[in-house]
Design a protein around this motif. Structure first.
Motif: not given
Length: 289
Positions: A4-12, A21-29, A32-41
């Motif tokens: 299981i890979t925790f969702p990490v979003i690179d905002m750049t 693709t990034t918006m789809e990752l946010i939507n999936d998080a 299905n997770w209720g959590f995600f981690e953002v980098m380059n915010h």
């Protein structure tokens, strides 16, 4: 067992060819997770490093009974100034993230903020915590499992000492410490507004045998008199898909009063309890004239 890979979003990546693709990752998080981690915010690493240093110094001085010395030298003034700057950046990030959620949900930009507004605007606050090492962590519960009552939560956590876990598919998953990241989790109010499409998720903090864990949690919540209810556009979509609407309409402050006594219990009974008090909000004013 599947990794299981925790969702990490690179905002750049929101600014280029990878935006879709990034918006789809946010939507999936969010779904299905209720959590995600953002980098380059967009929050400077220098500011984050300063906040971390001052926070850890503050706790160390408190533990060493040097707090009076800190007050005498006006050390708290420096901490408050930096924290205000950091809080302003986090609030701006929270509103940007809410607009990204609106985009994914097909809601107009600013919709969630407008629902949160009430008569005085959304509430924003930061809670600073320090979790000391525990020599026998198996004997300590730490912070018990709960969902957050509010809107969107932004966590600046220690990048070396873990401890935060979320419940996914009946498993407790570690939220990985990552340098200069901000952990995002969704509160109960976003579950209601999205008509259950996005979920608030049970999470906890477990005691660790080594190292002090720093945690700065910032809460972007509705105003106390804000009326929270499923977005009509999402209710219509649910009706088209023959999905039952199960979420109540209520004043945020009423929900918080209920939550205070039921924080460490499942969220579903809280939603059910709010249904019992939602009827006054649904009265047609014309019919009462």
């Amino acid at each position: 067992m599947e990794q299981i890979t925790f969702p990490v979003i690179d905002m750049t990546k929101l600014n280029g060819d990878e935006r879709k693709t990034t918006m789809e990752l946010i939507n999936d998080a969010c779904e299905n997770w209720g959590f995600f981690e953002v980098m380059n915010h967009g929050i400077s690493h220098e500011l984050m490093d300063t906040v971390e240093r001052l926070t850890k110094e503050h706790y160390r001085k408190c533990m060493e009974q040097r707090f009076k010395e800190m007050v005498a030298t006006k050390g708290l003034d420096v901490v408050q100034k930096v924290m205000k700057e950091f809080a302003a950046e986090l609030e701006k990030l929270a509103e940007h993230l809410l607009d990204l959620l609106c985009e994914n949900l097909g809601l107009e930009k600013g919709y969630i903020k407008s629902v949160f507004y009430g008569s005085k605007g959304p509430n924003f606050g930061t809670k600073v915590s320090n979790y000391p090492p525990c020599p026998k962590p198996d004997l300590i519960k730490g912070l018990r499992a709960h969902t957050d009552a509010g809107g969107i939560i932004l966590l600046f956590q220690d990048d070396k000492v873990s401890g935060l876990q979320l419940l996914k598919d009946d498993q407790w998953i570690d939220v990985p410490p990552m340098r200069h990241s901000i952990v995002i989790n969704l509160g109960d109010q976003l579950e209601v507004i999205t008509n259950g499409r996005y979920k608030s998720v049970m999470h906890r903090v477990v005691a660790q045998p080594d190292g002090n864990r720093m945690s700065l949690a910032s809460f972007y919540n509705p105003g106390s008199d804000a009326v929270i209810y499923p977005a009509p556009a999402l209710v219509e979509k649910a009706a088209e898909q023959e999905t039952k609407v199960v979420y109540p309409k209520f004043v945020f402050d009423d929900y918080m009063k209920l939550y205070a006594g039921l924080k460490f219990q499942a969220k579903e009974p809280r939603f059910e309890a709010m249904k019992a008090v939602e009827s006054p909000l649904n009265v047609d004013p014309i019919a009462t004239v």
